[in-house]
Design an enzyme around this catalytic site. Structure first.
Site, PDB file in Angstrom:
ATOM      1  N   SER A 185     -12.612   0.441  -0.874  1.00 13.84           N
ATOM      2  CA  SER A 185     -13.050   1.142  -2.090  1.00 13.84           C
ATOM      3  C   SER A 185     -14.534   1.497  -2.111  1.00 13.84           C
ATOM      4  CB  SER A 185     -12.700   0.332  -3.342  1.00 13.84           C
ATOM      5  OG  SER A 185     -11.299   0.128  -3.437  1.00 13.84           O
ATOM      6  N   HIS A 244       0.851  -1.181   0.000  1.00 17.49           N
ATOM      7  CA  HIS A 244       0.000   0.000   0.000  1.00 17.49           C
ATOM      8  C   HIS A 244       0.896   1.243   0.000  1.00 17.49           C
ATOM      9  CE1 HIS A 244      -2.896  -3.038   1.017  1.00 17.49           C
ATOM     10  NE2 HIS A 244      -3.879  -2.158   0.981  1.00 17.49           N
ATOM     11  N   ALA A 294     -11.525   0.796   5.690  1.00 20.39           N
ATOM     12  CA  ALA A 294     -10.542   0.076   4.884  1.00 20.39           C
ATOM     13  C   ALA A 294      -9.920   0.964   3.811  1.00 20.39           C
ATOM     14  CB  ALA A 294     -11.201  -1.147   4.252  1.00 20.39           C
ATOM     15  N   HIS A 295      -8.967   0.387   3.067  1.00 18.74           N
ATOM     16  CA  HIS A 295      -8.214   1.148   2.078  1.00 18.74           C
ATOM     17  C   HIS A 295      -9.115   1.670   0.950  1.00 18.74           C
ATOM     18  CE1 HIS A 295      -7.371  -3.169   0.565  1.00 18.74           C
ATOM     19  NE2 HIS A 295      -8.421  -2.712  -0.093  1.00 18.74           N
ATOM     20  N   ASN A 296      -8.784   2.882   0.506  1.00 20.16           N
ATOM     21  CA  ASN A 296      -9.448   3.537  -0.630  1.00 20.16           C
ATOM     22  C   ASN A 296     -10.919   3.898  -0.377  1.00 20.16           C
ATOM     23  OD1 ASN A 296      -7.213   1.635  -2.075  1.00 20.16           O
ATOM     24  ND2 ASN A 296      -7.493   3.551  -3.200  1.00 20.16           N
TER      25      ASN A 296
END
Length: 328
Positions: A261, A200, A241-243
């Site tokens: 996402s 990441h 979470a990521h994004n």
């Protein structure tokens, strides 16, 4: 602190109904009101306590019409709940000491730039090329990685971990032990059944006036940024979470988990223990009830959802009535 009813009315832009010179020196819930205390009445369920309270002053809405004798002085304001929040903030600001401070054995990189009256607690580490805004208070045992930017008037409570390269706006509050910028849960399956970590390299961008609760984690993006909009309020023990992108003024209660996402709109209300799957879009002004599981897009603004999987709340309540009937 000590205020007269007249002084409080001036601060809160209210009017006094009763003794304007009566004084208070602390706060209490309306059911526990005692002389010298200030309480507030905003929820109709608590009206009975208005007539039995021993508090010296009660904040009430302007349109409140008592149905009995009220002993305390009343200060009438546009919205009692908002007014008490403003008053608590006013008192806290009065008690805040904005002064330059460097605690025992704190480590501040030579290339870091700190604004005026920045407070740095003991055993805190601030990395290379960090920029910290004026009057920001960073408590003990905080880690701030290199190339991080933090705005002015922020509060970073003990134990917070901010990974390198994060961007944090003005008037942000990060509660104890929250983590900003940890790697997201990205792993690629391999032919032999193992998993290969996906690096990441993105960051987290947090807007202005954001508050993030204790032990909450906000993961950095694989690429680009995880974005927390202006005015967002996130409770304790949440996972972003990521994004993920969260729109302005959205609030979420404890134990919410948002998978990677997903895009959350503006002014959403997400109750406790809600789970939201990845790569979804949630429209503005969506309300999601406690323990709901969202597995599909929410395209229409203003929807209210409940259940697992989450559906329109009216449909859920009709379905629940059938569940109860069939379960007997």
């Amino acid at each position: 602190m000590e205020f007269t009813a007249k002084e409080l009315a001036r601060i809160l832009n209210g009017t006094v109904d009763g003794d304007a010179e009566v004084k208070i020196d602390s706060f209490a819930k309306i059911e526990n009101g005692k002389p010298g205390k200030l309480s507030f009445f905003a929820n109709p369920k608590y009206e009975q306590f208005v007539y039995t309270s021993e508090a010296s002053i009660i904040l009430v809405n302007k349109d409140f019409v008592p149905r009995g004798t009220v002993k305390p002085t009343m200060i009438r304001v546009d919205d009692a709940y908002t007014a008490v929040a403003e008053l608590l903030r006013y008192v806290k600001n009065m008690n805040s000491q904005y002064k330059r401070h460097r605690g025992l054995l704190c480590r501040i990189a030579f290339s870091a730039k700190l604004g005026r009256k920045v407070y740095v607690g003991s055993f805190t580490s601030i990395g290379k090329h960090c920029i910290i805004g004026d009057r920001t208070k960073i408590f003990e045992n905080v880690y701030i990685g290199e190339n991080t930017r933090i705005g002015k008037d922020c509060i970073i409570y003990p134990g917070v971990r901010i990974y390198p390269g994060m961007v944090i706006g003005d008037n942000v509050i990060l509660h104890a032990n929250c983590v900003i910028g940890s790697d997201g849960f990205g792993n690629a399956p391999q032919d032999d059944g193992s998993w290969k970590k996906i690096e990441h390299l993105g960051n987290v961008i947090i807007g202005d006036r954001v508050e993030i609760g204790a032990n909450t984690t906000v993961d950095r993006a694989e690429m680009e940024s995880t974005i927390i909009g202006n005015g967002v309020k996130i409770d304790n023990l949440c996972q972003i979470a990521h994004n993920v992108q969260i729109g302005d003024n959205t609030v979420m209660a404890a134990l919410v988990g948002i998978a990677g996402s997903t895009k959350i709109g503006r002014n959403c209300i997400i109750a406790g223990q809600v789970g939201i799957a990845g790569h979804l879009t949630i429209a503005d002004n969506t309300t999601i009830g406690a323990q709901a599981g969202v597995i599909g897009n929410v395209r229409k603004s203003g929807e209210k959802l409940l259940g697992m999987p989450a559906i329109d709340i009216n449909n859920y309540m009709r379905s629940y009535a059938v569940f109860r009937r069939n379960g007997k």
